[in-house]
Structure formats: structure tokens, C-alpha cells
Design an enzyme around this catalytic site. Structure first.
Site, short mmCIF file in Angstrom:
data_model
loop_
_atom_site.label_atom_id
_atom_site.label_comp_id
_atom_site.label_asym_id
_atom_site.label_seq_id
_atom_site.Cartn_x
_atom_site.Cartn_y
_atom_site.Cartn_z
CG ASN A 104 -1.81 -1.20 1.23
OD1 ASN A 104 -1.51 -2.13 2.14
ND2 ASN A 104 -2.64 -1.54 0.32
CB VAL A 111 0.41 6.75 1.79
CG1 VAL A 111 -0.37 5.77 2.75
CG2 VAL A 111 1.97 7.09 2.30
CB CYS A 112 -2.80 3.04 -1.45
SG CYS A 112 -4.30 2.63 -1.89
CG LEU A 113 -4.94 5.43 4.96
CD1 LEU A 113 -5.12 3.89 5.22
CD2 LEU A 113 -3.98 6.35 6.18
#
Length: 184
Positions: A104, A111-113
Site C-alpha cells: 500500500n 500512500v494508498c489509504l
């Protein structure tokens, strides 16, 4: 929607004038909200916050996460936060400054959030973001990856994934075609 863009343009203009002329400026609503968020922080024990530009620049800070459980135990990961002037109506910009092998987080530190993108709401705060980042280290998600290679390895060969994470944390090693300097 048009008014919001005008507000953003005006805020950027004010920021530029303040930087250029060294003027003392009044705190924006976003700065006031951020000040409150920071004063009310309840960080997980594996996290700490620092202000590399000093306490006068609350809009830019770093959060260090040292996971004490999961795949990333023993690593030290630094995230830079840039909070926009219209916060909380826009999410903070967060970047991982530590090169990491993670499904992620890509190798450039993006950042993949979901709460930093489409699921951001003004009721969320910095504490929520930090807990979300901390959660990425205990529960990496291969279903919504930025680093597709790491996600595929986590899904298809968890043992190899653990080995790759250890190499990246210990450092001075290659994982595939990427060199990791280490982060412990």
C-alpha cells in the site's frame, strides 16, 4: 464549488505574500483546527510526531512509526505531512520518506489509504490518519495496492513476502530490482 476554488486561490495568494514579505499573518481556520488536532493527539505507543521546521510551522510535520507487531516489527518509518490551508475540508498530503516494501506504499512514498483520498471527511482528523497509517503495518492490504509486485507476493507467497520485508528493513539488500538501504 466555484467559491471553494476562489477560496483556495486566495489562500495560496496570502501564503505566497506572507512568505515573500515575511509578514505576520493571522491563523487560518485550518491552522486553528490543526492546532486543536495536535493538542488532542492520542498516538499509538509505536508513533511519535516531530516538527522539523519548528513549532511555528504546524502545517508541515513528520510522524515516525516503529511497529511492535506484524511484518514490519523492528522497522522505523517516517511520514511527512503537509496540511493544506483549507484543512479539514481537504485531507493532508502524506508521503512515506522511508523506502519500504509494502503493497500500500509505492517506492516513491505515495500512500494508498482511503481516508487520504475518496473517503476523507472534515470530521476526520490527524489522529485518524496516524492510526490508519499504523494499521497499514499490521494489516497490509493486497486488494488495493500501489506496489503491485508486493501485493502479488503477499497474496500468492506469504513466506516470500515476509522474507522480502525483512530484507528491506535490514537493508543493503535487493528485493527484485529494487535496492533497500534499510530502516531499522
Amino acid at each position: 464549488m466555484i467559491r471553494l476554488f476562489k477560496v483556495k486561490e486566495k489562500q495560496k495568494e496570502i501564503e505566497e505574500n506572507v512568505k515573500e514579505k515575511g509578514l505576520v499573518k493571522k491563523q487560518s481556520a485550518g491552522e486553528l483546527r490543526l492546532h486543536r488536532d495536535i493538542s488532542e493527539l492520542n498516538l499509538p505507543k509505536a508513533c511519535e510526531i516531530s516538527f522539523p521546521n519548528g513549532k511555528n510551522d504546524l502545517m508541515n510535520f513528520e510522524v515516525t512509526i516503529e511497529p511492535d507487531e506484524g511484518y514490519y516489527t523492528g522497522g522505523r518509518f517516517v511520514f511527512s505531512f503537509h496540511v493544506p490551508i483549507i484543512y479539514p475540508h481537504e485531507a493532508p498530503k502524506v508521503k512515506c520518506e522511508t523506502k519500504i516494501y509494502h503493497p500500500n506504499i509505492d517506492l516513491e512514498g505515495n500512500v494508498c489509504l482511503n481516508i487520504l483520498r475518496e473517503d476523507w471527511k472534515p470530521v476526520l482528523n490527524i489522529n485518524t490518519v496516524i492510526y490508519g497509517l499504523s494499521h497499514l503495518f499490521t494489516q497490509p492490504n493486497y486488494e488495493d495496492p500501489l506496489n503491485h509486485e508486493a501485493a502479488d507476493v503477499l497474496r500468492d507467497d506469504p513466506g516470500l513476502f515476509v522474507s522480502n520485508v525483512r530484507k528491506a528493513i535490514d537493508g543493503r539488500q535487493w528485493v527484485g530490482t529494487d535496492y533497500f538501504p534499510g530502516c531499522n
